[in-house]
Design a protein around this motif. Structure first.
Motif, mmCIF file in Angstrom:
data_model
loop_
_atom_site.group_PDB
_atom_site.id
_atom_site.type_symbol
_atom_site.label_atom_id
_atom_site.label_comp_id
_atom_site.label_asym_id
_atom_site.label_seq_id
_atom_site.Cartn_x
_atom_site.Cartn_y
_atom_site.Cartn_z
ATOM 1 N N HIS A 1 0.834 -1.210 0.000
ATOM 2 C CA HIS A 1 0.000 0.000 0.000
ATOM 3 C C HIS A 1 0.868 1.260 0.000
ATOM 4 N N GLU A 2 1.949 1.235 0.790
ATOM 5 C CA GLU A 2 2.834 2.394 0.836
ATOM 6 C C GLU A 2 3.508 2.610 -0.510
ATOM 7 N N ALA A 3 3.923 1.511 -1.149
ATOM 8 C CA ALA A 3 4.562 1.622 -2.458
ATOM 9 C C ALA A 3 3.601 2.180 -3.503
ATOM 10 N N GLU A 4 2.348 1.748 -3.440
ATOM 11 C CA GLU A 4 1.345 2.255 -4.374
ATOM 12 C C GLU A 4 1.113 3.751 -4.172
ATOM 13 N N THR A 5 1.105 4.175 -2.905
ATOM 14 C CA THR A 5 0.916 5.597 -2.607
ATOM 15 C C THR A 5 2.069 6.420 -3.143
ATOM 16 N N VAL A 6 3.297 5.947 -2.900
ATOM 17 C CA VAL A 6 4.474 6.675 -3.382
ATOM 18 C C VAL A 6 4.493 6.708 -4.901
ATOM 19 N N ASN B 1 14.747 14.937 -6.840
ATOM 20 C CA ASN B 1 14.018 14.555 -5.618
ATOM 21 C C ASN B 1 13.165 13.308 -5.852
ATOM 22 N N ILE B 2 12.579 13.212 -7.043
ATOM 23 C CA ILE B 2 11.756 12.048 -7.366
ATOM 24 C C ILE B 2 12.602 10.781 -7.381
ATOM 25 N N TYR B 3 13.774 10.865 -8.008
ATOM 26 C CA TYR B 3 14.663 9.702 -8.030
ATOM 27 C C TYR B 3 15.097 9.316 -6.616
ATOM 28 N N ALA B 4 15.370 10.320 -5.782
ATOM 29 C CA ALA B 4 15.765 10.038 -4.407
ATOM 30 C C ALA B 4 14.629 9.363 -3.645
ATOM 31 N N MET B 5 13.395 9.840 -3.864
ATOM 32 C CA MET B 5 12.237 9.237 -3.205
ATOM 33 C C MET B 5 12.064 7.774 -3.630
ATOM 34 N N ALA B 6 12.203 7.525 -4.931
ATOM 35 C CA ALA B 6 12.059 6.152 -5.436
ATOM 36 C C ALA B 6 13.146 5.252 -4.861
ATOM 37 N N ASN B 7 14.383 5.759 -4.783
ATOM 38 C CA ASN B 7 15.478 4.962 -4.226
ATOM 39 C C ASN B 7 15.249 4.656 -2.753
ATOM 40 N N ASP B 8 14.711 5.632 -2.018
ATOM 41 C CA ASP B 8 14.428 5.406 -0.598
ATOM 42 C C ASP B 8 13.409 4.286 -0.412
ATOM 43 N N ARG B 9 12.367 4.294 -1.252
ATOM 44 C CA ARG B 9 11.346 3.255 -1.149
ATOM 45 C C ARG B 9 11.927 1.891 -1.487
ATOM 46 N N MET B 10 12.781 1.851 -2.504
ATOM 47 C CA MET B 10 13.408 0.574 -2.874
ATOM 48 C C MET B 10 14.303 0.070 -1.745
#
Length: 223
Positions: free
Chosen positions: A42-47, A182-191
């Motif tokens: 669910h968190e991944a879908e939100t991000v 910032n978007i790439y950083a957010m995606a990397n954090d989630r991964m």
């Protein structure tokens, strides 16, 4: 009989839900991991939705930057030419003005999206582009006498206005790049969070399937 009924009830529960784990009695550890995975999903879908929304805003911003920069460059060229063929210059300026108006409308459409995800950088980018267009539209209309005005801007003032807004556009281009980073950083954090979860000792223990082969089978019956 009670045990049979309980087993039958579990079977019907699994059949109706399509899931192997429905209650802690089925597998307490497994249910815990399953619920944690569901939270992660669910968190991944939100991000992912937030990233998609911000990318839409950024894509529109990049398009507006390109449109506005080309418009300002051409307007500067028109202002630098002599006053021959004023009607032709006014017609081209009017066409450019329509393009700027359409660009401003695009920004109005994506501004609610930036507000929705509460991305401050995206919001500031849209506001900054709006300020540039809001500054240049009346100047163009006045200088080329597209609208009736009591006084007309001088060529020097108009060219200074164009130069100033071109500098402002450079700032917005840098802001657009920062948003993408910032978007790439957010995606990397989630991964990384997902990798940390899958590397957790409890999760690993649950997903480690014991070998079904006996020691004799593994050695091929050889001593």
């Amino acid at each position: 009989l009670n045990a049979t009924q309980a087993a039958l009830s579990r079977s019907f529960s699994r059949l109706s839900s399509g899931q192997r784990l429905n209650t802690a009695s089925d597998d307490a550890a497994g249910l815990g991991v399953s619920q944690a995975l569901e939270v992660q999903r669910h968190e991944a879908e939100t991000v992912l939705q937030e990233i998609t929304t911000v990318l839409t805003v950024v894509s529109t911003g990049e398009s507006v930057v390109t449109t506005t920069k080309n418009a300002l460059t051409r307007l500067g060229q028109l202002a630098a030419t002599n006053s021959a063929h004023p009607e032709r210059r006014r017609a081209e300026a009017t066409r450019i003005l329509r393009g700027l108006t359409e660009a401003r409308q695009q920004l109005r459409i994506v501004m609610p999206l930036a507000n929705q995800v509460r991305d401050e950088d995206a919001e500031n980018m849209v506001r900054g582009l709006n300020r540039v267009i809001d500054e240049i539209i009346p100047a163009v209309s006045n200088y080329f006498r597209i609208s009736r005005s009591s006084s007309r801007l001088s060529t020097r003032v108009f060219q200074n206005t164009i130069s100033g807004q071109l500098l402002a556009l450079q700032t917005q281009e840098q802001a657009t790049l920062q948003i993408i980073l910032n978007i790439y950083a957010m995606a990397n954090d989630r991964m990384q969070e997902a990798e940390d979860f899958m590397g957790d000792e409890t999760t690993n223990e649950y997903f480690e399937f014991p070998s079904t082969m006996t020691e004799e089978e593994e050695t091929g019956g050889q001593e």
